[in-house]
Motif scaffolding. Sequence first.
Motif: not given
Length: 472
Positions: A154-182
């Motif tokens: 889903i993050g990849v879909i969002i990043a594609r819609a915004l014309k961003l890259d896959a790093i942002v896709a991982v950041a707003i899903t996996f990265g954000a999840t583990f920011a909370g998990f921290n």
Amino acid sequence: MSVPENQQEAKNKKKRKFEMPDTYVILFIVLLIAVAATYIVPAGTFERELVDEVERVVPNTYAQTDSNPTGFMDIFLALQEGMVQSGGLIFLVLFAGGAFEVVERSGAIKGGILRAVNKTKGKEFLLIALVSILFALGGAVGAVANSIIPFVAIGVIIARALKLDAIVAVAITFGATFAGFNVGFLNPYTVGIAQSIADVPLFSGMGLRVIAFVVIVGVTILYTWSYAKKVLADPSRSLIGVLDEGKEGESPLDAPFTGRHKLILSFVGLCLAFFVYATIEFQWTIDHMAAFFIIIGIGAGIIAGMDYNKLTLTFLEGCKNLVYGALIIGVARAILIVMENALILDTFVQALSVPLEGLTPVFAALGMFVANGALNFLVPSGSGQAMIVMPILTPLSDMIGVTRQVAVQAYQFGDGFTNSIFPTSGPLMASLAVAGVPWIKWAKWMLPLLLMWTVIAVIMLTIGVLINWGPI
């Protein structure tokens, strides 16, 4: 001239790269090391006393005693006993997995996220912030952690819609999840288990953890947006190149978010809020929480309109998905059983306390944080690591003037942070694979954020020591 098949196979085997041992293999090796230690390390014990109905180590009372080395059959008996002694924690993990699987299968989580995406189209910062907050909350309460992998798509879909890259896709899903998990202020797999072992009231100390959650997630969002803004302004500044636009006419962000979905999420949120209240008002424990997840699973399934067979099978599917992580708790417990039976656990505590006694409590707490981060390279399992380290950190914290609440958070930060960068983290590597991001590129992007998180952790642990952060 062709190479014989058996010779070709031999060459291929030689070319194979070193494969990191599975977590269970590593833990079994640690178990064997602990067994060997029972023949080498002197046995000894501390005196203990009850303080406010909590058993605490009495400093400077360590004394050597007769050794009790581990026999061959004792190794496997320890594994069985570890599973039995950890039964409550194991079933907590399994039942939580079952409940969250029912919620996820209902479509409520995906529908809620995609509704938020559609509502914020054209507002890039708001979209990134909102999606990140939703996943961070999922990580903080344990609803999304290892299960983040399919959401990266889903993050990849969002990043594609915004014309961003896959790093942002991982950041707003996996990265954000583990920011909370921290921080994990309501995470049963990490803080819940660690507090249970440390004999600290379940989910106590939440106020300071929520503040840390807000700060860490806020910094993560700003860092992600800073990178995204550069890529939006100049796509050549992307570390891996922006995503293509996908198929024409494709509408992957369309997903229903019905009144039933809203009711499910409201029900789960109210249940978790009630549980926090019950832990304070009625002194509920890990066993209560495990039982409560059954109620959450059944309630969510009924609201979702699942028939009794589908609800049962979905719940069991969620349990099955977490068997790997749940049984790690028992294996890790076996290591402690070996050391406890041989009376060498207190010897290790005494050995660790010697260098830490010369430090101030603040630096001792930071030492716990760093040590847990390093251990996470070998044991990238939050619950498994809690079972290994908390029985050692608990008496150690009593001796060096650090509260058990601080020790719990030192473990939580050490485990949480490094999950986002260590290549031994299964969820990280799987998430990067889904998004097509090379680990080296992710590590380059992640390292500055990891340093920011570390500064926040140092400040929080320092405050925790200075205010004598206790059960409240």
